[in-house]
Design a protein around this motif. Sequence first.
Motif, PDB file in Angstrom:
ATOM      1  N   ARG A   6       0.838  -1.200   0.000  1.00 26.84           N
ATOM      2  CA  ARG A   6       0.000   0.000   0.000  1.00 26.84           C
ATOM      3  C   ARG A   6       0.872   1.249   0.000  1.00 26.84           C
ATOM      4  N   VAL A   7       2.108   1.101   0.425  1.00 29.07           N
ATOM      5  CA  VAL A   7       3.097   2.176   0.392  1.00 29.07           C
ATOM      6  C   VAL A   7       4.336   1.602  -0.270  1.00 29.07           C
ATOM      7  N   ASN A   8       4.893   2.326  -1.233  1.00 31.06           N
ATOM      8  CA  ASN A   8       6.058   1.820  -1.946  1.00 31.06           C
ATOM      9  C   ASN A   8       7.210   2.809  -1.885  1.00 31.06           C
ATOM     10  N   LYS A   9       7.274   3.594  -0.832  1.00 33.33           N
ATOM     11  CA  LYS A   9       8.357   4.565  -0.684  1.00 33.33           C
ATOM     12  C   LYS A   9       9.452   3.971   0.186  1.00 33.33           C
ATOM     13  N   PRO A  10      10.681   4.439  -0.017  1.00 32.29           N
ATOM     14  CA  PRO A  10      11.776   3.925   0.816  1.00 32.29           C
ATOM     15  C   PRO A  10      11.587   4.312   2.281  1.00 32.29           C
ATOM     16  N   ILE A  11      11.935   3.414   3.177  1.00 35.24           N
ATOM     17  CA  ILE A  11      11.885   3.682   4.613  1.00 35.24           C
ATOM     18  C   ILE A  11      13.307   3.597   5.138  1.00 35.24           C
ATOM     19  N   ALA A  12      13.780   4.691   5.719  1.00 35.99           N
ATOM     20  CA  ALA A  12      15.136   4.744   6.264  1.00 35.99           C
ATOM     21  C   ALA A  12      15.069   4.879   7.776  1.00 35.99           C
ATOM     22  N   VAL A  13      15.926   4.138   8.458  1.00 39.05           N
ATOM     23  CA  VAL A  13      16.062   4.244   9.905  1.00 39.05           C
ATOM     24  C   VAL A  13      17.417   4.886  10.165  1.00 39.05           C
ATOM     25  N   GLU A  60      15.855   9.577  -1.757  1.00 37.66           N
ATOM     26  CA  GLU A  60      15.515  10.269  -2.998  1.00 37.66           C
ATOM     27  C   GLU A  60      15.264   9.305  -4.149  1.00 37.66           C
ATOM     28  N   SER A  61      15.671   8.052  -3.978  1.00 34.26           N
ATOM     29  CA  SER A  61      15.415   7.071  -5.032  1.00 34.26           C
ATOM     30  C   SER A  61      13.909   6.850  -5.124  1.00 34.26           C
ATOM     31  N   GLY A  62      13.456   6.628  -6.326  1.00 35.09           N
ATOM     32  CA  GLY A  62      12.029   6.432  -6.524  1.00 35.09           C
ATOM     33  C   GLY A  62      11.579   5.074  -6.029  1.00 35.09           C
ATOM     34  N   PRO A  63      10.289   4.911  -5.824  1.00 36.35           N
ATOM     35  CA  PRO A  63       9.754   3.615  -5.386  1.00 36.35           C
ATOM     36  C   PRO A  63      10.110   2.484  -6.337  1.00 36.35           C
ATOM     37  N   GLU A  64      10.207   2.778  -7.627  1.00 34.40           N
ATOM     38  CA  GLU A  64      10.550   1.736  -8.590  1.00 34.40           C
ATOM     39  C   GLU A  64      11.939   1.185  -8.326  1.00 34.40           C
ATOM     40  N   GLU A  65      12.878   2.077  -7.976  1.00 34.25           N
ATOM     41  CA  GLU A  65      14.249   1.635  -7.719  1.00 34.25           C
ATOM     42  C   GLU A  65      14.307   0.748  -6.485  1.00 34.25           C
ATOM     43  N   VAL A  66      13.551   1.100  -5.461  1.00 34.63           N
ATOM     44  CA  VAL A  66      13.538   0.297  -4.238  1.00 34.63           C
ATOM     45  C   VAL A  66      12.913  -1.057  -4.529  1.00 34.63           C
ATOM     46  N   SER A  67      11.803  -1.078  -5.262  1.00 33.16           N
ATOM     47  CA  SER A  67      11.143  -2.343  -5.602  1.00 33.16           C
ATOM     48  C   SER A  67      12.040  -3.228  -6.445  1.00 33.16           C
TER      49      SER A  67
END
Length: 75
Positions: A6-13, A60-67
Amino acid sequence: LKQLKRVNKPIAVFNVKGYYDALDALMKRGAEEKFLRIDCLELYKSFTENEIAEMIEYLESGPEEVSSEIERRYS
């Protein structure tokens, strides 16, 4: 939400002074003991104080890059 796609954005800790080391250890142990799927380890990425530039680049990477990074690692 990310695991449910449902969310495809990068998550950083931002792991300042090792504060989230226990979280990383918990997730890794859960995957090792088959309590979590191995791809759960890719729901977020942890960064130290010395990795701020890498963290910004990751965010800053797009959701596509993370996926695609996740798919590449587990295909």
